[in-house]
Scaffold this motif. Sequence first.
Motif, PDB file in Angstrom:
ATOM      1  N   ASP A   1      22.548  20.775 -50.827  1.00 24.31           N
ATOM      2  CA  ASP A   1      23.213  19.600 -51.388  1.00 24.31           C
ATOM      3  C   ASP A   1      22.818  19.378 -52.844  1.00 24.31           C
ATOM      4  O   ASP A   1      23.652  19.007 -53.674  1.00 24.31           O
ATOM      5  N   PHE A   2      21.543  19.584 -53.132  1.00 20.48           N
ATOM      6  CA  PHE A   2      21.025  19.385 -54.492  1.00 20.48           C
ATOM      7  C   PHE A   2      20.166  20.596 -54.867  1.00 20.48           C
ATOM      8  O   PHE A   2      18.936  20.550 -54.743  1.00 20.48           O
ATOM      9  N   PRO A   3      20.789  21.681 -55.313  1.00 22.09           N
ATOM     10  CA  PRO A   3      20.035  22.903 -55.623  1.00 22.09           C
ATOM     11  C   PRO A   3      18.902  22.646 -56.603  1.00 22.09           C
ATOM     12  O   PRO A   3      19.108  22.036 -57.656  1.00 22.09           O
ATOM     13  N   ASN A   4      17.709  23.089 -56.229  1.00 22.03           N
ATOM     14  CA  ASN A   4      16.528  22.859 -57.053  1.00 22.03           C
ATOM     15  C   ASN A   4      15.388  23.673 -56.456  1.00 22.03           C
ATOM     16  O   ASN A   4      15.532  24.287 -55.398  1.00 22.03           O
ATOM     17  N   LEU A   5      14.258  23.657 -57.128  1.00 19.45           N
ATOM     18  CA  LEU A   5      13.041  24.275 -56.618  1.00 19.45           C
ATOM     19  C   LEU A   5      11.977  23.209 -56.460  1.00 19.45           C
ATOM     20  O   LEU A   5      11.842  22.344 -57.335  1.00 19.45           O
ATOM     21  N   PRO A   6      11.239  23.206 -55.336  1.00 21.23           N
ATOM     22  CA  PRO A   6      11.322  24.163 -54.239  1.00 21.23           C
ATOM     23  C   PRO A   6      12.512  23.887 -53.316  1.00 21.23           C
ATOM     24  O   PRO A   6      13.026  22.780 -53.259  1.00 21.23           O
ATOM     25  N   TYR A   7      12.903  24.924 -52.591  1.00 22.24           N
ATOM     26  CA  TYR A   7      13.874  24.762 -51.518  1.00 22.24           C
ATOM     27  C   TYR A   7      13.298  25.378 -50.250  1.00 22.24           C
ATOM     28  O   TYR A   7      12.419  26.242 -50.295  1.00 22.24           O
ATOM     29  N   TYR A   8      13.779  24.868 -49.111  1.00 18.99           N
ATOM     30  CA  TYR A   8      13.335  25.368 -47.809  1.00 18.99           C
ATOM     31  C   TYR A   8      14.561  25.552 -46.934  1.00 18.99           C
ATOM     32  O   TYR A   8      15.368  24.629 -46.772  1.00 18.99           O
ATOM     33  N   ILE A   9      14.696  26.751 -46.383  1.00 18.59           N
ATOM     34  CA  ILE A   9      15.852  27.091 -45.554  1.00 18.59           C
ATOM     35  C   ILE A   9      15.382  27.752 -44.268  1.00 18.59           C
ATOM     36  O   ILE A   9      14.584  28.696 -44.300  1.00 18.59           O
ATOM     37  N   ASP A  10      15.846  27.224 -43.134  1.00 12.78           N
ATOM     38  CA  ASP A  10      15.616  27.888 -41.848  1.00 12.78           C
ATOM     39  C   ASP A  10      16.862  27.698 -40.990  1.00 12.78           C
ATOM     40  O   ASP A  10      17.927  27.327 -41.495  1.00 12.78           O
ATOM     41  N   ASP A  11      16.754  27.935 -39.683  1.00  6.34           N
ATOM     42  CA  ASP A  11      17.919  27.831 -38.799  1.00  6.34           C
ATOM     43  C   ASP A  11      18.388  26.393 -38.617  1.00  6.34           C
ATOM     44  O   ASP A  11      19.527  26.160 -38.182  1.00  6.34           O
ATOM     45  N   GLU A  12      17.521  25.433 -38.927  1.00  3.18           N
ATOM     46  CA  GLU A  12      17.856  24.031 -38.685  1.00  3.18           C
ATOM     47  C   GLU A  12      18.243  23.275 -39.943  1.00  3.18           C
ATOM     48  O   GLU A  12      19.123  22.407 -39.909  1.00  3.18           O
ATOM     49  N   VAL A  13      17.581  23.544 -41.049  1.00  2.69           N
ATOM     50  CA  VAL A  13      17.797  22.765 -42.267  1.00  2.69           C
ATOM     51  C   VAL A  13      17.923  23.663 -43.486  1.00  2.69           C
ATOM     52  O   VAL A  13      17.431  24.794 -43.510  1.00  2.69           O
ATOM     53  N   LYS A  14      18.575  23.116 -44.490  1.00  4.10           N
ATOM     54  CA  LYS A  14      18.666  23.729 -45.813  1.00  4.10           C
ATOM     55  C   LYS A  14      18.450  22.582 -46.784  1.00  4.10           C
ATOM     56  O   LYS A  14      19.342  21.751 -46.971  1.00  4.10           O
ATOM     57  N   MET A  15      17.282  22.527 -47.418  1.00  2.00           N
ATOM     58  CA  MET A  15      16.917  21.318 -48.142  1.00  2.00           C
ATOM     59  C   MET A  15      16.076  21.590 -49.380  1.00  2.00           C
ATOM     60  O   MET A  15      15.463  22.658 -49.522  1.00  2.00           O
ATOM     61  N   THR A  16      16.060  20.599 -50.270  1.00  5.78           N
ATOM     62  CA  THR A  16      15.195  20.599 -51.448  1.00  5.78           C
ATOM     63  C   THR A  16      14.377  19.307 -51.430  1.00  5.78           C
ATOM     64  O   THR A  16      14.466  18.530 -50.486  1.00  5.78           O
ATOM     65  N   GLN A  17      13.598  19.088 -52.488  1.00  6.88           N
ATOM     66  CA  GLN A  17      12.694  17.945 -52.657  1.00  6.88           C
ATOM     67  C   GLN A  17      11.391  18.179 -51.888  1.00  6.88           C
ATOM     68  O   GLN A  17      11.360  18.166 -50.666  1.00  6.88           O
ATOM     69  N   SER A  18      10.322  18.391 -52.655  1.00  9.66           N
ATOM     70  CA  SER A  18       9.046  18.828 -52.080  1.00  9.66           C
ATOM     71  C   SER A  18       8.493  17.858 -51.040  1.00  9.66           C
ATOM     72  O   SER A  18       8.019  18.288 -49.988  1.00  9.66           O
TER      73      SER A  18
END
Length: 229
Positions: A52-69
Amino acid sequence: MKPILGYWGVRGRANPIRMLLHYVGVDFEDKRYTDPNQYYGKDLIKLSEVLDFPNLPYYIDDEVKMTQSREILHHLGRKHNLEGSDEQELVRMGVIYEQVIELFTSLIYIGYPPDVENRNEIHEKLRKHYVSKLPSKLTAIVKFLGEDEWMGGKKLTYVDFIIYDILDFNRVLFDPKHFNAFPTLVSYMRRVEGLKGVKEYLSSEAFQPMPIFGPTALFGNTKDYTPTE
């Protein structure tokens, strides 16, 4: 799929997430961008399709795709039972998180002063002021911790990982004597460092204590950085 944690090739905001993942035993891809063109090129285009808001860090797994540390940590804390047990613990977690983030924000200002002619002079003035106030800031954190083992209370929570890292920034960016004058915090740090998974990570090549900041910063920006007074 194996979870992916993406961040720059510095310690920055991602290390607490790495520590938590190692503690809970998650096998993840630790993607570190050492070349900005790699992130701002093909990767950012692909990430823009799923974040939704491309940035670093990002975390992606089978359940979520997210940013914001913080929210990545919060999500993982809920998922792995590293959240507060009651309202009192939740309040303590929120308060101490905001307190140490103020320290981190100050360190960022010191590291990245305005890009003006007297930039180095501003950096040195901010650094000396910060060091002069550090004892009172650490004293307040010692008082907050009290007799508890963890910052939220009796239970380890996700905020302990970010608190550890920011406290460690203060230990390695300046003369260690400033931090070592607080044995309660030294003992707290050792408890975190001794956690299963964390201990192995911190002693491995995967853990890079430096650099904390990027190459344009005025301190903590190289692998061989030497602490200032």
